[in-house]
Design a protein around this motif. Structure first.
Motif, PDB file in Angstrom:
ATOM      1  N   CYS A 356      -4.074   5.683   3.988  1.00 44.50           N
ATOM      2  CA  CYS A 356      -4.508   5.883   2.608  1.00 44.50           C
ATOM      3  C   CYS A 356      -5.849   5.171   2.425  1.00 44.50           C
ATOM      4  N   TRP A 361      -0.566   1.989   2.820  1.00 41.46           N
ATOM      5  CA  TRP A 361       0.553   2.804   2.402  1.00 41.46           C
ATOM      6  C   TRP A 361       1.674   2.680   3.435  1.00 41.46           C
ATOM      7  N   CYS A 368       0.497  -1.207  -1.299  1.00 36.56           N
ATOM      8  CA  CYS A 368      -0.537  -0.182  -1.417  1.00 36.56           C
ATOM      9  C   CYS A 368      -0.942  -0.037  -2.877  1.00 36.56           C
ATOM     10  N   CYS A 370      -2.919   2.561  -3.922  1.00 32.89           N
ATOM     11  CA  CYS A 370      -3.393   3.937  -4.089  1.00 32.89           C
ATOM     12  C   CYS A 370      -2.350   4.786  -4.821  1.00 32.89           C
ATOM     13  N   ILE A 375      -4.192   9.412  -2.344  1.00 30.98           N
ATOM     14  CA  ILE A 375      -3.776   9.596  -0.950  1.00 30.98           C
ATOM     15  C   ILE A 375      -3.973  11.047  -0.521  1.00 30.98           C
ATOM     16  N   GLN A 376      -3.612  11.972  -1.414  1.00 29.86           N
ATOM     17  CA  GLN A 376      -3.750  13.385  -1.090  1.00 29.86           C
ATOM     18  C   GLN A 376      -5.204  13.773  -0.883  1.00 29.86           C
ATOM     19  N   TYR A 378      -7.567  11.807   0.064  1.00 25.82           N
ATOM     20  CA  TYR A 378      -8.020  11.143   1.285  1.00 25.82           C
ATOM     21  C   TYR A 378      -7.616  11.947   2.522  1.00 25.82           C
ATOM     22  N   TRP A 513       3.007  11.629   4.676  1.00 25.90           N
ATOM     23  CA  TRP A 513       2.587  10.935   3.466  1.00 25.90           C
ATOM     24  C   TRP A 513       3.453  11.258   2.253  1.00 25.90           C
TER      25      TRP A 513
END
Length: 514
Positions: A356, A361, A368, A370, A375-376, A378, A513
């Motif tokens: 992440c 993460w 984390c 984020c 995250i998505q 990234y 993820w």
């Protein structure tokens, strides 16, 4: 008076011969300001050589002609670039001026850049130039001292190292006797396994080490996912130490690329597999190659070696997308208005990334910060077509304290390399009629031919595809990797534990993820 000398220049990673014709003719009144003319599509560096050559000849004690000097570089329809024509032009002028009377140069080729005092500076592309000279049955090659070992690798041609212009004149006229530099491939064998790093220095990460061994054994591209400081870069830098040694033919091919790029070392021949790690700010031209006259990029400099992309999502998306062709074809074609050149680019891609933006993460020790949307975004920086070409995705967790504090040394690179070599030898024998040399290069037809599963392994793979929702591309990747795992165990049939281990190397397909 007309005098002819042979020289050469590089185009891509190959060289072509150039005939340097020097003519001295009386100057007329209207030619007072144009005493030194150069034709044959010279670039700026070649045109500027006029003043270097004039100063070098005069500072070495030779008489520069007062005649009109006309230099033609043939063939005239190819643009000439670089400073390697200094020496042959100077030899041509001296020959036309009478300093080389009675000297036969029909079997000689000259390359080198002149300094103002007549000393020779190194050039690019000495190895491909030596190959081209041998192909045209030229027996003697005169190069700067720094390029002599590189050129002498080519058998069947006498390479003479030259320090300065007066030394060359004495050699050609017989005033001094100089033996050609001779090298044999055996002189480089002792340097093949010489590395400054070793796998035994990596603490913990047994699962990652195993995945890297599998990747090297089958030539698979690999992506490592883990938090900062988990050892991803340390592992990547040690991958060349467990890859099979370069063959002499591979070493020649790699050296040609590095020679054209001006990156060869004093030893002359590149005998260890390249490891290239460009920064994430690199441009697409820097990665793939480019320029008005194309030069090799990082993917070609990593040929027969490792291209390591650290912090993969930080690279510009358009930069990553240009990797598709070399990953698929093992070569890259660069097209310009005047020409189109192809460079070899068969490398092992090793990439590393954080899970992440903050890197933590899923961490057990740090929280984390984020959001799922961050995250998505990234992860989505890496396109599906690029991920399609990466066979192995592995998680590299943070190393525990007791593993760091353990004083016992890990398995050395040499032990791992021996297993990798045995697996590669099996693959070379298997694909001898198919034109490939490792499992990663298998086509769908070859997968169906060579990836034979026993009954229980077939059932396990069917369950994995249905329960985990694996795609068709993941199915092929699992079969390729399981074939490599079976080769490491010297098994002709793929068994259930081979399939199960290969499934573990598809983290992204298992919705890591989300």
């Amino acid at each position: 008076m007309l005098f002819k000398v042979m020289s050469a220049a590089t185009l891509g990673i190959d060289a072509y011969l150039v005939e340097v014709e020097v003519d001295l003719s009386p100057r007329t009144g209207d030619q007072a300001g144009s005493a030194f003319i150069m034709v044959g599509l010279p670039d700026a560096a070649v045109r500027e050589s006029r003043e270097r050559i004039r100063a070098a000849i005069q500072n070495c004690g030779f008489f520069f002609p007062i005649h009109r000097v006309t230099v033609n570089l043939a063939p005239a329809d190819i643009k000439k670039e670089g400073s390697s024509f200094d020496l042959p032009i100077a030899v041509g002028i001296l020959g036309a001026n009478g300093y080389l009377e009675g000297v036969s140069l029909h079997d000689a080729l000259f390359v080198g850049e002149l300094s103002l005092d007549g000393r020779l500076r190194p050039i690019r592309g000495a190895l491909p130039i030596a190959v081209a000279a041998r192909a045209r049955h030229l027996r003697r090659l005169f190069v700067p001292e720094e390029n002599a070992r590189e050129a002498a690798v080519v058998e069947g041609i006498d390479v003479y190292p030259v320090r300065a212009l007066p030394d060359l004149v004495r050699m050609l006229t017989g005033q001094t006797s100089t033996a050609p530099l001779k090298l044999s491939p055996g002189e480089f064998l002792g340097e093949i396994n010489r590395y400054s790093v070793d796998f035994s220095e990596v603490k913990g990460q047994l699962a990652a080490k195993r995945a890297i061994e599998v990747a090297c054994a089958g030539g698979h591209n690999i992506l490592m996912i883990g938090p900062p400081g988990s050892g991803k870069t340390m592992l990547a830098k040690r991958i060349p130490t467990i890859l099979p040694p370069l063959t002499f033919e591979e070493a020649i091919e790699v050296t040609k690329i590095h020679s054209v790029a001006g990156l060869t070392e004093e030893r002359g021949l590149v005998v260890t597999r390249p490891f290239r790690a460009p920064h994430h700010t690199i441009s697409d031209a820097g990665l793939i190659g480019g320029g008005a006259i194309p030069r090799p990029g990082e993917v070609s400099l990593a040929h027969h070696g490792v291209l390591f992309l650290d912090e993969l999502p930080e690279f510009d998306r358009n930069v990553l997308e240009v990797l598709r062709q070399p990953l698929e074809d093992g070569r890259v074609t660069i097209s310009r208005a005047a020409m189109s050149l192809t460079f070899p680019a068969r490398f092992m891609l090793v990439a590393a990334m954080n899970p992440c933006p903050c890197g933590y993460w899923g961490s057990r020790v740090r929280q984390c910060t984020c959001t799922p949307a961050m995250i998505q975004r990234y992860v989505s920086k890496i396109s599906g077509p690029l991920l399609d070409r990466i066979d192995i995705h592995i998680e590299v967790p943070a190393v525990r304290f007791r593993e760091l504090a353990d004083s016992a040394a890990g398995e050395p690179s040499q032990a791992v390399r021996e297993r990798v070599i045995r697996a590669r030898e099996r693959q070379v024998r298997r694909y001898v009629a198919d034109g490939i040399y490792c499992n990663a290069q298998m086509t769908p037809r070859l997968i169906r031919t060579y990836c034979r599963l026993d009954e229980s392994a077939g059932r396990l793979l069917e369950q994995a595809v249905s329960r985990l929702g694996l795609s068709a591309r993941a199915y092929d990747r699992i079969l390729k990797v399981s074939r490599t795992i079976a080769d490491l165990e010297e098994s002709d049939v793929i068994r259930p534990h081979h399939i199960s281990e290969a499934i573990q190397y598809r983290s992204l397909d298992r919705a890591y993820w989300m």
